[in-house]
Design a protein around this motif. Structure first.
Motif, short mmCIF file in Angstrom:
data_model
loop_
_atom_site.label_atom_id
_atom_site.label_comp_id
_atom_site.label_asym_id
_atom_site.label_seq_id
_atom_site.Cartn_x
_atom_site.Cartn_y
_atom_site.Cartn_z
N GLY A 75 0.81 -1.22 0.00
CA GLY A 75 0.00 0.00 0.00
C GLY A 75 0.84 1.26 0.00
N VAL A 76 1.84 1.31 0.86
CA VAL A 76 2.68 2.52 0.96
C VAL A 76 3.43 2.75 -0.35
N LEU A 77 4.09 1.70 -0.86
CA LEU A 77 4.87 1.87 -2.09
C LEU A 77 3.99 2.14 -3.30
N TYR A 78 2.85 1.47 -3.35
CA TYR A 78 1.95 1.64 -4.50
C TYR A 78 1.35 3.05 -4.53
N VAL A 79 0.80 3.50 -3.40
CA VAL A 79 0.15 4.82 -3.39
C VAL A 79 1.15 5.94 -3.63
N PHE A 80 2.24 5.95 -2.85
CA PHE A 80 3.21 7.04 -3.01
C PHE A 80 3.97 6.92 -4.33
N GLY A 81 4.22 5.69 -4.78
CA GLY A 81 4.88 5.51 -6.07
C GLY A 81 4.01 6.02 -7.21
N CYS A 82 2.72 5.71 -7.18
CA CYS A 82 1.80 6.19 -8.22
C CYS A 82 1.70 7.71 -8.20
N LEU A 83 1.63 8.29 -6.98
CA LEU A 83 1.54 9.76 -6.90
C LEU A 83 2.79 10.41 -7.46
N PHE A 84 3.96 9.84 -7.15
CA PHE A 84 5.21 10.42 -7.63
C PHE A 84 5.36 10.27 -9.15
N VAL A 85 5.18 9.05 -9.64
CA VAL A 85 5.34 8.82 -11.10
C VAL A 85 4.25 9.56 -11.87
N GLY A 86 3.02 9.54 -11.35
CA GLY A 86 1.93 10.25 -12.02
C GLY A 86 2.19 11.74 -12.11
N PHE A 87 2.76 12.30 -11.03
CA PHE A 87 3.09 13.73 -11.05
C PHE A 87 4.18 14.01 -12.09
N LEU A 88 5.21 13.16 -12.14
CA LEU A 88 6.28 13.37 -13.13
C LEU A 88 5.73 13.31 -14.56
N LEU A 89 4.85 12.34 -14.82
CA LEU A 89 4.26 12.23 -16.16
C LEU A 89 3.41 13.46 -16.48
N ALA A 90 2.63 13.91 -15.50
CA ALA A 90 1.78 15.09 -15.72
C ALA A 90 2.63 16.33 -15.96
N ALA A 91 3.71 16.48 -15.17
CA ALA A 91 4.60 17.64 -15.35
C ALA A 91 5.25 17.62 -16.73
N ALA A 92 5.62 16.42 -17.20
CA ALA A 92 6.24 16.31 -18.52
C ALA A 92 5.24 16.71 -19.62
N LEU A 93 4.01 16.23 -19.49
CA LEU A 93 3.00 16.56 -20.52
C LEU A 93 2.57 18.02 -20.42
N ASP A 94 2.66 18.60 -19.23
CA ASP A 94 2.25 20.00 -19.06
C ASP A 94 3.23 20.97 -19.72
N ARG A 95 4.36 20.47 -20.16
CA ARG A 95 5.33 21.34 -20.84
C ARG A 95 4.99 21.53 -22.31
N LYS A 96 3.77 21.17 -22.69
CA LYS A 96 3.28 21.34 -24.07
C LYS A 96 4.15 20.58 -25.07
N VAL A 97 4.38 19.30 -24.79
CA VAL A 97 5.18 18.48 -25.70
C VAL A 97 4.35 18.14 -26.94
N ARG A 98 5.04 17.78 -28.01
CA ARG A 98 4.34 17.38 -29.24
C ARG A 98 3.71 16.01 -29.00
N PHE A 99 2.64 15.73 -29.71
CA PHE A 99 1.91 14.47 -29.62
C PHE A 99 1.44 14.20 -28.18
N GLU A 100 1.04 15.28 -27.51
CA GLU A 100 0.63 15.13 -26.11
C GLU A 100 -0.54 14.15 -25.96
N SER A 101 -1.53 14.25 -26.84
CA SER A 101 -2.69 13.37 -26.72
C SER A 101 -2.31 11.91 -26.89
N ALA A 102 -1.33 11.64 -27.79
CA ALA A 102 -0.89 10.26 -28.00
C ALA A 102 -0.19 9.74 -26.74
N THR A 105 -2.71 9.07 -23.98
CA THR A 105 -3.43 7.80 -24.19
C THR A 105 -2.56 6.61 -23.81
N ILE A 106 -1.27 6.68 -24.20
CA ILE A 106 -0.36 5.56 -23.90
C ILE A 106 -0.20 5.38 -22.39
#
Length: 296
Positions: A75-102, A105-106
């Motif tokens: 539980g601890v690793l899954y919840v905090f790991g998902c929050l951390f990785v999810g935030f990194l992915l969101a921050a990367a996409l928030d930089r207006k990268v090309r093919f953001e929608s693709a 979806t992936i």
């Protein structure tokens, strides 16, 4: 006035089946399960009450203690790991990268899969003779080892990796929605002041994403409690009992060992654990809402 009163009365009458379902299906079965935990029921319910004997037996069962320990680690690793990785992915996409929608979806696609499919996919990938280890060794790195799925000390972390792969996409989409709701003027002001991007995220953006993280954390935590199918598909609780979790312990005692009393005692302990964790959180939310509304 009379028409309004009639509409309220009609709405209450329409809600009666819903309230009846809540009382009978949810509260009724909950009370029935707790009651059975104080009996010596085996294959069928019995009303021979034995007090706390099932609870005493439960906490003397090594497999239950291991499963509860695994649930905490997972539980601890899954919840905090998902929050951390999810935030990194969101921050990367928030930089207006090309093919953001693709990319969006992936990253979100694994969440559309069931835990059974996720478990089977990662079972194959972590299979030392077929998956990642065999592929890397075939490229010439003969000393490479990735056998977590058959290692008693590391198997629970293999389950965490598979679950994190599936759950991070949900956090990404919630946090990204929160980021898109932040006023762009704050980014422009930070750039004019020369504040580094990472510092802007830590000091300005992250505090405003608290509701998104809270919602994601709550959804992930609910998934942790009912973790069952990914464990069965990936390791079936093994090797030995290295990846046993409470839900699997309960199901095994219900359908394989025909020990209804012990299974309902385990389910009751799990319910109390959830209440102990969720109640302070909900109370804090209630207090914060009252403060924001100016009633406290």
């Amino acid at each position: 006035m009379k028409r309004k009163h009639n509409r309220s009365k009609a709405a209450l009458i329409a809600l009666i089946p819903t309230w009846a379902a809540v009382v009978v299906v949810y509260l009724g079965t909950m009370v029935w399960s707790v009651t059975l935990s104080f009996t010596n029921s085996r294959l069928f319910p019995s009303w021979n009450f034995v007090g706390f004997e099932q609870y005493s037996k439960l906490f003397q069962t090594a497999k239950w203690l291991v499963s509860f320990q695994n649930l905490i680690i997972f539980g601890v690793l899954y919840v905090f790991g998902c929050l951390f990785v999810g935030f990194l992915l969101a921050a990367a996409l928030d930089r207006k990268v090309r093919f953001e929608s693709a990319f969006r979806t992936i990253f979100l696609y694994p969440y559309a899969m069931s835990f059974v499919v996720t478990g089977l996919i990662w079972q194959w990938m972590m299979n030392p003779t077929l998956g990642i280890q065999a592929s890397v060794r075939a490229l010439g790195w003969q000393g490479f080892t990735f056998d977590w799925i058959i290692n008693r000390d590391l198997a629970i972390y293999a389950v965490v990796i598979a679950a994190l792969w599936q759950g991070a996409g949900l956090v990404m989409i919630l946090v990204l929605a929160g980021m898109r709701g932040i006023d762009g003027e704050q980014w422009r002001a930070a750039r004019i002041d020369g504040i580094p991007v990472w510092r802007t995220y830590v000091s300005i953006i992250l505090p405003q994403l608290t509701p998104a993280f809270a919602a994601a954390g709550m959804l992930l935590s609910m998934g942790v409690i009912k973790t069952y199918d990914i464990v069965v598909a990936l390791t079936n609780g093994g090797p030995g009992s290295a990846t046993e979790v409470p839900a699997k312990f309960i199901m095994d005692n219900l359908f394989q060992r025909q020990n209804l009393g012990l299974a309902t005692a385990a389910a009751t302990v799990l319910l109390l654990t959830v209440l102990i964790i969720v109640t302070p959180f909900r109370y804090a939310q209630h207090i914060r809402a009252r403060r924001q509304a100016g009633t406290l």
